[in-house]
Design a protein around this motif. Structure first.
Motif, mmCIF file in Angstrom:
data_model
loop_
_atom_site.group_PDB
_atom_site.id
_atom_site.type_symbol
_atom_site.label_atom_id
_atom_site.label_comp_id
_atom_site.label_asym_id
_atom_site.label_seq_id
_atom_site.Cartn_x
_atom_site.Cartn_y
_atom_site.Cartn_z
ATOM 1 N N PHE A 210 1.246 2.708 -3.509
ATOM 2 C CA PHE A 210 0.079 3.149 -4.011
ATOM 3 C C PHE A 210 -0.114 4.433 -4.306
ATOM 4 C CE2 PHE A 210 -2.446 -0.656 -2.511
ATOM 5 C CZ PHE A 210 -1.881 -1.646 -3.087
ATOM 6 N N ARG A 211 -0.653 4.865 -5.413
ATOM 7 C CA ARG A 211 -0.819 6.485 -5.516
ATOM 8 C C ARG A 211 -1.912 7.221 -4.469
ATOM 9 N NH1 ARG A 211 -2.803 7.577 -11.547
ATOM 10 N NH2 ARG A 211 -0.712 6.902 -11.846
ATOM 11 N N SER A 212 -2.806 6.285 -4.085
ATOM 12 C CA SER A 212 -3.638 6.634 -3.238
ATOM 13 C C SER A 212 -3.187 6.715 -1.777
ATOM 14 C CB SER A 212 -4.866 5.793 -3.363
ATOM 15 O OG SER A 212 -4.662 4.140 -2.842
ATOM 16 N N TRP A 213 -1.590 6.272 -1.390
ATOM 17 C CA TRP A 213 -1.287 6.100 -0.102
ATOM 18 C C TRP A 213 -1.083 7.754 0.228
ATOM 19 C CZ3 TRP A 213 -0.625 3.202 4.289
ATOM 20 C CH2 TRP A 213 0.189 3.525 5.043
ATOM 21 N N ARG B 38 1.070 -3.579 -9.556
ATOM 22 C CA ARG B 38 -0.194 -3.096 -9.376
ATOM 23 C C ARG B 38 -1.289 -4.146 -10.083
ATOM 24 N NH1 ARG B 38 -3.651 -2.329 -5.859
ATOM 25 N NH2 ARG B 38 -4.605 -0.536 -5.260
ATOM 26 N N VAL C 117 3.278 -1.329 -6.516
ATOM 27 C CA VAL C 117 3.889 -0.958 -8.038
ATOM 28 C C VAL C 117 5.112 -1.251 -8.083
ATOM 29 C CG1 VAL C 117 4.219 1.370 -8.943
ATOM 30 C CG2 VAL C 117 2.387 1.263 -7.554
ATOM 31 N N MET D 145 0.625 -1.298 0.072
ATOM 32 C CA MET D 145 -0.168 -0.038 0.224
ATOM 33 C C MET D 145 0.753 1.355 0.233
ATOM 34 S SD MET D 145 -3.012 -1.094 2.724
ATOM 35 C CE MET D 145 -3.803 0.443 2.621
#
Length: 258
Positions: free
Chosen positions: A175-178, A207, A204, A172
């Protein structure tokens, strides 16, 4: 490196489990812990640990909490005597999916906290959308806790650090959302762990694919970047932490237990 949390018993590995283990070793993964989420998975994880020279846990996930009964409790507790088993869990609270009633989750989690304390073993803890109840239950817990795949709030992190627990990060963090790099930086050097949670949460650049223990190197690389360390430094530190937390003696690719 040590992948401290992988579900190698998952059916997604049935077709190529030997190759998965081989790729992990080639990627520098020195050891892995096969995580259980039920009594059946506990038995399976122990078999895999013996077959591949890995470690295992014994426990019931909050999704499976409704399956808990006296026989399951006995089975989990008996499994702790197996030399491959190094922790209780994965246990905890999951209020996101609520696959088991919340009161049942809390009851089963409490029982496993007590089992871990009684056997002086760490417990691998799953917490999702349940920070308040999790903090309430951990304040009086006597067992050492591993906050697995940490993505919870700062208050839970601070409680874990106050308790001198371990904090494990997964893919996680790539991740771009982290959006919690500060959590990665806040954990003391001797309390940080790395994991894949495979076959889930592939980092990544993998992903969207099935995750596997070899990919823990991507987690280590991102954590090293965030903490201003080299990959080798974070690998050495997290391996030492895993050995201390789970009572592992690691020599080359062989495992013994304290």
């Amino acid at each position: 490196m040590v992948d401290t949390h992988c579900h190698l018993g998952d059916v997604k590995f049935d077709s190529d489990r030997d190759a998965v283990i081989s790729r992990a070793r080639s990627a520098g993964v020195r050891h892995a812990i096969v995580i259980a989420d039920s009594e059946v998975a506990t038995r399976q994880g122990i078999e895999l640990a013996h077959k591949y020279g890995l470690s295992a846990t014994a426990g019931v996930h909050p999704h499976e909490a409704a399956s808990w009964n006296d026989d399951v409790a006995t089975g989990i507790e008996n499994a702790l005597s197996d030399p491959a088993v190094v922790a209780v869990g994965e246990s905890g609270l999951d209020y996101h999916y609520d696959h088991s009633p919340r009161e049942v989750q809390r009851e089963v989690f409490q029982k496993q906290l007590e089992i871990a304390a009684r056997h002086q073993m760490p417990i691998v803890v799953h917490s999702r959308s349940a920070d308040e109840d999790m903090m309430t239950m951990l304040r009086d817990a006597e067992a050492t806790v591993v906050l697995h795949s940490f993505s919870s709030g700062r208050q839970l992190l601070e409680l874990g650090l106050e308790r001198n627990d371990y904090v494990s990060f997964s893919g996680m963090v790539t991740f771009r959302s982290w959006h919690d790099d500060e959590a990665v930086k806040a954990v003391p050097a001797n309390r940080i762990l790395i994991e894949t949670d495979s076959p889930y949460l592939a980092p990544v650049p993998h992903r969207g694919k099935r995750n596997e223990p070899a990919f823990v190197a991507e987690v280590a690389a991102r954590i090293a970047e965030l903490r201003g360390l080299t990959l080798e430094e974070i690998a050495v530190q997290t391996t030492a932490n895993a050995a201390e937390c789970f009572g592992l003696l690691l020599h080359h690719n062989e495992l013994d237990h304290r």
